[in-house]
Structure formats: structure tokens, C-alpha cells
Scaffold this motif. Structure first.
Motif, mmCIF file in Angstrom:
data_model
loop_
_atom_site.group_PDB
_atom_site.id
_atom_site.type_symbol
_atom_site.label_atom_id
_atom_site.label_comp_id
_atom_site.label_asym_id
_atom_site.label_seq_id
_atom_site.Cartn_x
_atom_site.Cartn_y
_atom_site.Cartn_z
ATOM 1 N N GLU A 1 -70.945 -7.208 104.837
ATOM 2 C CA GLU A 1 -70.541 -8.601 104.582
ATOM 3 C C GLU A 1 -70.103 -9.267 105.886
ATOM 4 O O GLU A 1 -70.506 -10.388 106.192
ATOM 5 C CB GLU A 1 -69.387 -8.639 103.572
ATOM 6 N N THR B 1 -63.104 -10.349 86.233
ATOM 7 C CA THR B 1 -64.547 -10.186 86.106
ATOM 8 C C THR B 1 -64.871 -9.953 84.636
ATOM 9 O O THR B 1 -63.981 -9.860 83.800
ATOM 10 C CB THR B 1 -65.031 -9.011 86.974
ATOM 11 N N ARG C 1 -67.051 -3.438 89.677
ATOM 12 C CA ARG C 1 -68.200 -3.375 88.790
ATOM 13 C C ARG C 1 -67.736 -2.624 87.550
ATOM 14 O O ARG C 1 -67.204 -1.527 87.641
ATOM 15 C CB ARG C 1 -69.356 -2.642 89.461
ATOM 16 N N THR D 1 -70.062 -1.668 102.253
ATOM 17 C CA THR D 1 -70.070 -3.025 101.685
ATOM 18 C C THR D 1 -69.393 -4.043 102.599
ATOM 19 O O THR D 1 -69.965 -5.090 102.923
ATOM 20 C CB THR D 1 -69.353 -3.006 100.319
ATOM 21 N N SER E 1 -64.197 0.205 91.694
ATOM 22 C CA SER E 1 -63.674 -0.903 92.492
ATOM 23 C C SER E 1 -63.443 -0.473 93.920
ATOM 24 O O SER E 1 -63.257 0.704 94.213
ATOM 25 C CB SER E 1 -62.367 -1.434 91.893
ATOM 26 N N ARG F 1 -63.659 -5.890 95.167
ATOM 27 C CA ARG F 1 -65.019 -5.796 94.643
ATOM 28 C C ARG F 1 -64.947 -4.900 93.429
ATOM 29 O O ARG F 1 -64.335 -3.829 93.493
ATOM 30 C CB ARG F 1 -65.966 -5.163 95.655
#
Lengths: 103, 294
Positions: B92, A100, A8, B88, A20, A6
Motif C-alpha cells: 500500500e 465491516t 476479512r 499488505t 485481521s 484490515r
């Protein structure tokens, strides 16, 4: 399977701030399972962040890093819309990669 | 320091007045068999008044953040953490698990009213059929049993993920745990209150309230103690120390380990009673699960 990564990345004032989260057990090799057997060491060894063919961040990790590691850093010279590729490899040869766009 | 002692005295006085209150208040006065009188509504009001006096700047929602509410540095840490929450992955997985269909075609939404939206604020609750406290984890396993699925380990990862998702679906609902007019329920509540407020525990010899009422906030060992008010509203919570999600009961057991309490018969029941008491006196604090704890 969903990506283990993940990320951003936000551009502001000529800097790009990256956060991350990587899903990984990061087993140290010293823990035992509920049957008393050693859980083999299984941890990420390298993480790289690459943008436009240039590596902006590399980390060499070992068994002391936490499970599901979180990472935050910033680099200069990035701009909104740049591609940013994150990849990791671990000691069992497993790996994952994700691209990304800087927001 | 003087102000803190004075505030503690106010709380002690209000608790005394609760104990001396005449029978017939909210949860029903003197129980048959001469059990202690309990008045959870008055306890909750006293708890809220005590913390409001000590920390007038905090909103009720702030208390769901536990220790992070009481220290500017920790508050900053929480803000940074929540930009990219460590819950997170649990959420999920929890959403996926919550949507699962059992062998007979039912889902968790079949068991919980309103598709599981807004149920976490009612737990832990007293279940007359069970004859004791029912946590959300127990309710989830009851649901699985009713639809012929094997129970999940109560403190396992799969259960924590599910509880996180159910908590998220109840985000912002004020805690609404009440003590029914039932002698057994009142006894469990009274037991939880007695253990939390009065019992000096373990070789360390401190009560829960020593840290979480009088000692709430940054302590002499530089750790910050969560205020008792709303302390369960952020559970299950991701513990950055443990590196996993913890239920409120598991966290309470962690306090007992810290106090070096030797295991005894009924210890788990006491942890449930404490969780029940804390939820009942935290009524009105909005649910903010899954939370984060140091």
C-alpha cells in the motif's frame, strides 16, 4: 489517513472466520533508535470484535506482541451480512475502529 | 542420502566441465589477463538440472517461494500467510510512493521504461558506467538523484516499500539477468560464484552452497534451507522473523552473520557479487516479489 485495520470475515457452515491485520509499531520499550535513545513503549492493550451488540472476541495485548499484529479466530452463530466492528486502544490512549460486513 | 551425494557429484562434474569448456561460449570465454572462464548459461542449466533431479515435483515458480517450496508443512504455512499477506502494508505504501511526483514534475515512471512494469527481473545487473553491480535500490536512488531528490537509505523501510511495489509490477516475469561480454562483469560473476560455491565462511566454516545447494531442504536443526535456484526471485521479502521487509543483499548479509563471518573490506561487494551470481543462474524463474520468508 487510511484505517489502521484490515479485516476479512467469511461465513461458512454457521461459523464466521475472521482474519485481521492491524498496523501498529508495538514498541516494547526495550529497543533503541539509531541515536541510542530508548524508543518508549507503545503497544496495543485491548482489541475487541463486536457484532450486533455482542462482543465475540477480546484480546489483552502487551509489549511481547509483534509489530503489525495478525489475528485469526472464528465464532459460531454469525451469518453473512452481519456487521462486525473491530476496535483497539493502546497505552498512549490512541485508538481506531472499523466496521465491516461478514461476507 | 546416496541419491543426494550422487546428485551433488553430477553437479560438481557439470561445473567442472563448465570450467574446462572451451573459450567462446555465451559470455565470451577467456578474459584478457587470464581470468577464469565463465559461462553463466551453462551454470544456470546445471543448477536447474541439479534441482530438477532432486525435486522433480517442483515447478520453476515454486522456487521463488524459497524454503516454503521444500516442505509440506511450510507450504501450508505459506498458503495461510498469503490469505492475508504480511506484505499488505508495504505494498500500500509502495504504490503511493511509486506514484509520487518529484519537485521537477517527473515520477519514477519517467526513469523506468514501461511505467516501471517488468523491470525487476533484470536486476541486479552489471552497470558499466558504475563499474559494478547495480541493484534495483541503486537504480531507484539514481532516479531520485536525476530529479533532485535526496537518496533513500538502501535498507530502509521507504526503499523496501518501493522495491516491493516495483517487484509486484514485474510479477511473473521470468528472471532475465545476463552477464554482458565485459571482463569486469565476468570477474564479478566469477567472484560471486567462487564465494557462493567454494569459500568456507566464518567460524562456522560452511559455504553458501553447503546449505543452499547440497543442503537445500529441511536440515538437522529443523530449519529449512531455500534452494539456490530462484532464491532471489521472491525479494524483497517480508521476513516474519525480522518483522520487516528485507532486500536480497540484506538477507545474504544475515547468512554471513549466522556463519559468524568477521567483517572484512569488500564484504558488501561480495554480497552484491553473490546476489548477481544467484540472479544470473536463476534465469527463467518467475519474479514473485514481494515474497515472504521465515
Amino acid at each position: 489517513m487510511a484505517s489502521t485495520i484490515r479485516v476479512r470475515a467469511i461465513a461458512a457452515d454457521g461459523n464466521v472466520e475472521v482474519q485481521s491485520l492491524i498496523r501498529h509499531p508495538m514498541d516494547s520499550g526495550f529497543m533503541k533508535n539509531d541515536k541510542g535513545q530508548i524508543i518508549p513503549a507503545h503497544f496495543i492493550q485491548t482489541v475487541t470484535f463486536e457484532t450486533k451488540g455482542k462482543i465475540v472476541f477480546t484480546a489483552f495485548w502487551g509489549p511481547a506482541i509483534s509489530k503489525d499484529p495478525y489475528l485469526k479466530f472464528s465464532y459460531q452463530g454469525g451469518a453473512k451480512g452481519d456487521p462486525l466492528t473491530i476496535s483497539w486502544t493502546d497505552n498512549e490512549g490512541m485508538s481506531d475502529t472499523l466496521t465491516t460486513k461478514v461476507a | 542420502m546416496a541419491a543426494r551425494l550422487a546428485a551433488a557429484a553430477v553437479l560438481a562434474a557439470s561445473l567442472l566441465s563448465v570450467a574446462a569448456a572451451p573459450a567462446g561460449q555465451e559470455a565470451g570465454g577467456q578474459a584478457p589477463g587470464g581470468q577464469a572462464t565463465v559461462d553463466p548459461a551453462a551454470d544456470a542449466a546445471a543448477m536447474r538440472a541439479y534441482f530438477h533431479t532432486r525435486f522433480p515435483a517442483l515447478s520453476l515458480r515454486d522456487y521463488a517461494d524459497g524454503p516454503y517450496a521444500l516442505d509440506a508443512g511450510m507450504r501450508k504455512q505459506l498458503q495461510d500467510l498469503m490469505q492475508f499477506p504480511p506484505t499488505t502494508f508495504a505494498l500500500e505504501d509502495g504504490a503511493k510512493r511509486f506514484a509520487e511526483t518529484f519537485g521537477d514534475g517527473a515520477t519514477y515512471a519517467t526513469c523506468f521504461p514501461g511505467i516501471g512494469q517488468g523491470i525487476a527481473q533484470d536486476y541486479p545487473r552489471f552497470d558499466a558506467k558504475r563499474g559494478g553491480v547495480e541493484t534495483l535500490a541503486m537504480a531507484v536512488n539514481d532516479c531520485r538523484a536525476a530529479h533532485h531528490a535526496a537518496p533513500l537509505p538502501v535498507d530502509g523501510e521507504a526503499m523496501a516499500d518501493l522495491l516491493a511495489q516495483i517487484g509486484k509490477l514485474s510479477d511473473g516475469k521470468p528472471m532475465a539477468v545476463t552477464v554482458p561480454d565485459d571482463p569486469h562483469a565476468r570477474a564479478v560473476y566469477a567472484r560471486g560464484r567462487a564465494v557462493f560455491d567454494d569459500a568456507k565462511r566464518g567460524t562456522v566454516g560452511m559455504s553458501c552452497a553447503d546449505c543452499h545447494v547440497a543442503g537445500a531442504g529441511p536440515g538437522p536443526d529443523r530449519a529449512t534451507r531455500a534452494p539456490a535456484l530462484g532464491i532471489t526471485a521472491g525479494f524483497p521479502a517480508y521476513s516474519t522473523g525480522a518483522g520487516r521487509m528485507l532486500t536480497a543483499e540484506a538477507r545474504i548479509a544475515g547468512c554471513d552473520r549466522g556463519l559468524h563471518v568477521a567483517p572484512y573490506a569488500g564484504m558488501a561487494a561480495d554480497h552484491l557479487a553473490i546476489a548477481y551470481y544467484l540472479a544470473a543462474v536463476s534465469r527463467g524463474v518467475p519474479v514473485a516479489a514481494p515474497g515472504v520468508r521465515p
